[in-house]
Design a protein around this motif. Structure first.
Motif, PDB file in Angstrom:
ATOM      1  N   LYS A 111       0.980  -1.149  -0.105  1.00 52.69           N
ATOM      2  CA  LYS A 111      -0.015   0.099  -0.077  1.00 52.69           C
ATOM      3  C   LYS A 111       0.804   1.312   0.108  1.00 52.69           C
ATOM      4  CE  LYS A 111      -3.639  -2.058   2.786  1.00 52.69           C
ATOM      5  NZ  LYS A 111      -5.133  -1.751   2.533  1.00 52.69           N
ATOM      6  N   ASN A 112       2.038   1.051   0.081  1.00 48.24           N
ATOM      7  CA  ASN A 112       3.128   2.248  -0.035  1.00 48.24           C
ATOM      8  C   ASN A 112       2.522   2.972   1.264  1.00 48.24           C
ATOM      9  OD1 ASN A 112       5.229   4.235  -0.456  1.00 48.24           O
ATOM     10  ND2 ASN A 112       3.769   5.369  -1.786  1.00 48.24           N
ATOM     11  N   ALA A 113       2.867   2.601   2.292  1.00 51.52           N
ATOM     12  CA  ALA A 113       2.551   3.124   3.425  1.00 51.52           C
ATOM     13  C   ALA A 113       3.496   3.289   4.507  1.00 51.52           C
ATOM     14  CB  ALA A 113       1.262   2.254   4.438  1.00 51.52           C
ATOM     15  N   ILE A 114       3.465   4.436   5.316  1.00 50.24           N
ATOM     16  CA  ILE A 114       4.633   4.582   6.269  1.00 50.24           C
ATOM     17  C   ILE A 114       4.111   4.560   7.517  1.00 50.24           C
ATOM     18  CG2 ILE A 114       4.233   7.040   6.056  1.00 50.24           C
ATOM     19  CD1 ILE A 114       7.246   7.336   6.812  1.00 50.24           C
ATOM     20  N   ILE A 115       4.610   3.569   8.790  1.00 43.63           N
ATOM     21  CA  ILE A 115       3.942   3.696   9.973  1.00 43.63           C
ATOM     22  C   ILE A 115       5.005   4.496  10.821  1.00 43.63           C
ATOM     23  CG2 ILE A 115       3.746   2.056  11.932  1.00 43.63           C
ATOM     24  CD1 ILE A 115       3.445   0.020   9.812  1.00 43.63           C
ATOM     25  N   MET A 116       4.368   5.741  11.562  1.00 45.15           N
ATOM     26  CA  MET A 116       5.091   6.446  12.241  1.00 45.15           C
ATOM     27  C   MET A 116       4.658   6.468  13.992  1.00 45.15           C
ATOM     28  SD  MET A 116       5.394   9.785   9.650  1.00 45.15           S
ATOM     29  CE  MET A 116       4.445  10.923  10.642  1.00 45.15           C
ATOM     30  N   ALA A 117       5.485   6.341  14.662  1.00 46.58           N
ATOM     31  CA  ALA A 117       5.180   6.197  16.022  1.00 46.58           C
ATOM     32  C   ALA A 117       5.603   7.207  17.066  1.00 46.58           C
ATOM     33  CB  ALA A 117       5.467   5.017  16.226  1.00 46.58           C
ATOM     34  N   HIS A 118       5.247   7.716  17.886  1.00 47.35           N
ATOM     35  CA  HIS A 118       5.777   8.600  18.940  1.00 47.35           C
ATOM     36  C   HIS A 118       6.235   7.700  19.993  1.00 47.35           C
ATOM     37  CE1 HIS A 118       5.535  11.212  22.599  1.00 47.35           C
ATOM     38  NE2 HIS A 118       5.775  12.094  21.657  1.00 47.35           N
ATOM     39  N   TYR A 119       7.330   8.370  20.783  1.00 41.78           N
ATOM     40  CA  TYR A 119       7.963   7.611  21.917  1.00 41.78           C
ATOM     41  C   TYR A 119       7.131   7.161  22.967  1.00 41.78           C
ATOM     42  CZ  TYR A 119      12.428   9.953  19.603  1.00 41.78           C
ATOM     43  OH  TYR A 119      13.375  10.013  18.973  1.00 41.78           O
ATOM     44  N   TYR A 120       6.048   7.447  23.039  1.00 39.27           N
ATOM     45  CA  TYR A 120       5.263   6.866  24.115  1.00 39.27           C
ATOM     46  C   TYR A 120       4.420   5.693  23.679  1.00 39.27           C
ATOM     47  CZ  TYR A 120       5.761  11.513  26.441  1.00 39.27           C
ATOM     48  OH  TYR A 120       6.244  12.580  27.188  1.00 39.27           O
ATOM     49  N   GLN A 121       4.734   5.134  22.516  1.00 44.97           N
ATOM     50  CA  GLN A 121       3.907   3.908  22.126  1.00 44.97           C
ATOM     51  C   GLN A 121       4.810   2.743  22.652  1.00 44.97           C
ATOM     52  OE1 GLN A 121       0.989   3.819  19.924  1.00 44.97           O
ATOM     53  NE2 GLN A 121       1.272   5.558  21.016  1.00 44.97           N
ATOM     54  N   THR A 122       3.896   1.577  22.878  1.00 43.77           N
ATOM     55  CA  THR A 122       4.819   0.476  23.195  1.00 43.77           C
ATOM     56  C   THR A 122       5.643   0.020  22.457  1.00 43.77           C
ATOM     57  OG1 THR A 122       2.844  -0.839  21.763  1.00 43.77           O
ATOM     58  CG2 THR A 122       2.412  -0.579  24.455  1.00 43.77           C
ATOM     59  N   ALA A 123       6.766  -0.878  23.006  1.00 42.86           N
ATOM     60  CA  ALA A 123       7.742  -1.045  22.470  1.00 42.86           C
ATOM     61  C   ALA A 123       7.566  -1.953  21.343  1.00 42.86           C
ATOM     62  CB  ALA A 123       8.584  -2.031  23.269  1.00 42.86           C
ATOM     63  N   ASP A 124       6.699  -2.803  21.133  1.00 43.43           N
ATOM     64  CA  ASP A 124       6.195  -3.492  19.985  1.00 43.43           C
ATOM     65  C   ASP A 124       6.057  -2.736  18.789  1.00 43.43           C
ATOM     66  OD1 ASP A 124       3.998  -3.025  21.017  1.00 43.43           O
ATOM     67  OD2 ASP A 124       3.365  -5.046  21.089  1.00 43.43           O
ATOM     68  N   ILE A 125       5.266  -1.635  19.039  1.00 40.50           N
ATOM     69  CA  ILE A 125       4.940  -0.719  17.885  1.00 40.50           C
ATOM     70  C   ILE A 125       6.085   0.138  17.503  1.00 40.50           C
ATOM     71  CG2 ILE A 125       3.502   1.351  17.394  1.00 40.50           C
ATOM     72  CD1 ILE A 125       1.130   0.109  18.892  1.00 40.50           C
ATOM     73  N   GLN A 126       6.821   0.792  18.664  1.00 43.71           N
ATOM     74  CA  GLN A 126       8.143   1.277  18.294  1.00 43.71           C
ATOM     75  C   GLN A 126       8.969   0.501  17.414  1.00 43.71           C
ATOM     76  OE1 GLN A 126       9.950   4.265  20.971  1.00 43.71           O
ATOM     77  NE2 GLN A 126       8.598   3.574  22.425  1.00 43.71           N
ATOM     78  N   ALA A 127       8.970  -0.827  17.641  1.00 40.83           N
ATOM     79  CA  ALA A 127       9.986  -1.615  17.008  1.00 40.83           C
ATOM     80  C   ALA A 127       9.393  -1.820  15.435  1.00 40.83           C
ATOM     81  CB  ALA A 127      10.212  -2.830  17.640  1.00 40.83           C
TER      82      ALA A 127
END
Ligand code: 13P
Ligand code: SF4
Length: 320
Positions: free
Chosen positions: A17-33
């Protein structure tokens, strides 16, 4: 679906889908990873501005998704959970700000990025905790300024710039929970540790801090400092990136006021309980599902977005 399957599917979906996943530092470790990009609220906005992805999945809270959508009106912006709000953004309703502005017609409105799109539409320039000082300093020292909604950040900027900005009476429920009593107790337990605090904490807590800064600024300090131990007074999600970036250093989350965990010697047990309940609504499953089904799309009324983009672009220009 287990985590491994979720990661596999997310990887396939973002490619297709040509998607980018962006996460804030307050997200859980699995999402940041799993994220393509992690950052503080300023970096997320800057990244949204330059991405060529067709879909942005913003793992953070609602106002972060709105900010990305305002910057990139032609992209699809998705969030894992539409209920991921922000107590600070909630503390400033657009109608209240409209009234306050009418009572102070000759004032310029500076709003923290933790605000709704409607509030941004009433704002002259936006700031994050990374650039608040720099942007406030672009105004003459005697300029008539309203700063909202975070009274703690506003008070901190007033104190370091010698200004008397009018402050909105809002606060973040997570950062307000840090107390001087707990911080002093922790410092007695870890006398060599440097205290890192986010400016959304109360003034009495900030007065004890060695470094006050945004999540990115605290991280940067920890990476470059010649110290090995840090007491961290902000949302504990930041510890994931701190530990990853500085594996030889020790980061201890400061417990909130209400934490009552002690060991047998009466010492406070460090805990990772300073969590933003809104940020933590996002999960890997919800991230996967919103990307797969393209649900939870952020949509903003064009007349609001057209006005709100002005204060965000002004911030991005002034942050260069
Ligand atoms: P940062 O801009 O430092 O990432 O902070 C965002 C936030 O919501 C703090 O509570
Ligand atoms: Fe909002 Fe506070 Fe959560 Fe940040 S930590 S998103 S300011 S409620």
């Amino acid at each position: 679906m287990d985590n491994e399957q979720l990661i596999e599917n997310i990887n396939r979906l973002r490619r297709e889908k040509n998607a980018i996943i962006m996460a804030h530092y307050y997200q859980t470790a699995d999402i940041q990873a799993v994220a393509d990009f992690i950052g503080d609220s300023l970096a997320l906005a800057q990244q949204a501005k330059k991405t060529d992805a067709d879909i942005i999945v913003l793992c953070g809270v609602h106002f972060m998704g709105e900010t990305a959508k305002i910057i990139c009106p032609d992209k699809k912006v998705l969030v894992p959970d539409m209920n991921a709000g922000c107590s600070l953004a909630d503390s400033c309703k657009a109608d209240d700000l409209r009234r306050f502005k009418a009572e102070h017609p000759d004032y310029t409105v500076i709003s923290y990025v933790n605000t709704t799109a409607e509030v941004k539409a009433l704002t002259d320039v936006c700031v994050t905790s990374s650039n608040a000082r720099k942007i406030v300093d672009t105004f003459p020292i005697d300029a008539k300024l309203i700063f909202g909604p975070d009274r703690n950040l506003g008070n901190y900027i007033n104190s370091i710039t010698g200004r008397k900005m009018l402050l909105w009476n809002g606060a973040c429920h997570v950062h307000e929970r840090f107390s001087t009593e707990r911080l002093v107790q922790m410092k007695l337990q870890y006398p060599n540790a440097k205290i890192l605090a986010h400016p959304e904490c109360k003034a009495t807590v900030l007065a004890l801090a060695d470094v006050v800064g945004s999540t990115a600024a605290l991280l940067e300090y920890a990476k470059n400092a010649d110290f090995n131990e840090f007491l961290v007074a902000t949302e504990s999600g930041i510890l994931f990136e701190m530990n990853r970036a500085c594996p030889d250093k020790t980061f201890i989350p400061v417990p909130p006021e209400m934490s009552e965990s002690f060991d047998e010697k009466g010492n406070l047990i460090p805990c990772a309980c300073n969590e933003c309940n809104f940020m933590r609504l996002n999960t890997m499953q919800k991230l996967h599902d919103c990307l797969k089904y393209e649900t939870n799309e952020i949509l903003i009324a064009p007349e609001i977005a057209e006005k709100a983009v002005v204060c965000i672009n002004r911030m991005l220009e002034l942050s260069r």
